[in-house]
Design an enzyme around this catalytic site. Sequence first.
Site, short mmCIF file in Angstrom:
data_model
loop_
_atom_site.label_atom_id
_atom_site.label_comp_id
_atom_site.label_asym_id
_atom_site.label_seq_id
_atom_site.Cartn_x
_atom_site.Cartn_y
_atom_site.Cartn_z
N LYS A 71 -4.07 77.54 19.22
CA LYS A 71 -2.49 76.92 19.23
C LYS A 71 -2.66 76.49 21.15
O LYS A 71 -3.48 76.21 21.53
CB LYS A 71 -1.38 77.39 18.64
CG LYS A 71 -1.51 77.26 17.51
CD LYS A 71 -2.00 75.82 16.88
CE LYS A 71 -0.41 74.77 17.06
NZ LYS A 71 0.07 73.74 16.28
N HIS A 107 -2.32 68.98 21.45
CA HIS A 107 -1.32 68.19 20.74
C HIS A 107 -0.63 67.94 22.07
O HIS A 107 0.44 67.34 22.02
CB HIS A 107 0.13 68.93 20.02
CG HIS A 107 -0.02 70.00 19.62
ND1 HIS A 107 -0.55 69.90 17.74
CD2 HIS A 107 -0.70 71.66 18.59
CE1 HIS A 107 -1.02 69.99 16.73
NE2 HIS A 107 -1.09 71.33 17.58
#
Length: 375
Positions: free
Chosen positions: A77, A95
């Site tokens: 992440k 992201h």
Amino acid sequence: MAPTTLHLRSEDKPLEHRSALTPTTTKALIEAGYVVNVEKSPVRIFDDEEFTAAGATLVPTGSWRDAPKEHIIVGLKELPEETFPLKHVHVQFAHCYKQQGGWEAVLARFPRGGGTLLDLEFLQDPATGRRVAAFGYQAGFSGSALALKNWAWQLTHPGGGEPLPGVESYPNEDALIADVKRDLAAGRDLAGRLPRVIVIGALGRCGRGAVDLCLKAGLPTEQILKWDMAETAKGGPFKEIAESDIFVNCIYLSSKIPHFVNVDSLKTPGRQLSVVCDVSADTTNPNNPIPIYKIATTFSKPTVPVEGLENPPLSVISIDHLPSLLPRESSESFSNDLLPYLLKLNDWQNDPVWAGAYKLFQEKVATLPKEALEN
């Protein structure tokens, strides 16, 4: 020629227990000639000793920041919200390619430091265009589980004033299914029926996971509406969503599409919908087809209420790392799928999959505003 060193960092995201490398894939990499340094981690689902048994070297938590520039930093992440420039090649989910909130600051750290982002979300087989490894199935599976639990919780705690409590990771799939079945039975006893679930994106990996969880939890197939591109081609909003108890969104959003639902479409009389699980979690994406909420939820606070909707209250689950609900199985599946490409990191510039990810990185960097690149 010196062997390539991979540095597995410890994850910083709360309740993120998954790992891009497992002891099994680490052993395979070391046998292929790689050096693997593994940060000690208090949160990773695998014990540190499992990695040392595979031949890895343990290094201090957070030491990736000071690792030699030529080491490749592997994670899952996002990095912590810091501002210093990044000098390494980073393999992770960042992201920041779909104009998510704050994307410029995240992406700009790489070119500012001479670093590179090889985003795991965009590793594609050039021959098929399909992703080479993804957590989609586990995301849909876990999202459906929480959606069913939330439906039952709303029935056993009526009024909407007490949201679904925080959840922890499960040791395995069987434990999760058993827990969902218990909750579902309690909800069925009060409602006199099982919920109707609509899954959009049902033909993809994520959607298949969502449907499979429903079936394993005991929902009959006729209670599950399985929608994909053919059913949504006419454009929403869709009354079938409002008529269902639970909506699980499993699409991969790549461009602007009509809303699946919006607040106005949910104000129709007779609405049954009380739970939305947005597995896609495009919370800050301006093209989000479910514009009824504005925040990402977490495992400690899984739901957010939709304001202005009562009888029944409606809440949204928008956790962006759902597979961490089953961290061991999710990690093993993903890392095994990724292994053939990890084995090519010693010459990633000349491998078509990694080179494709690098080309996309360069294209996205070119869209950064000039001020974002200033140190």
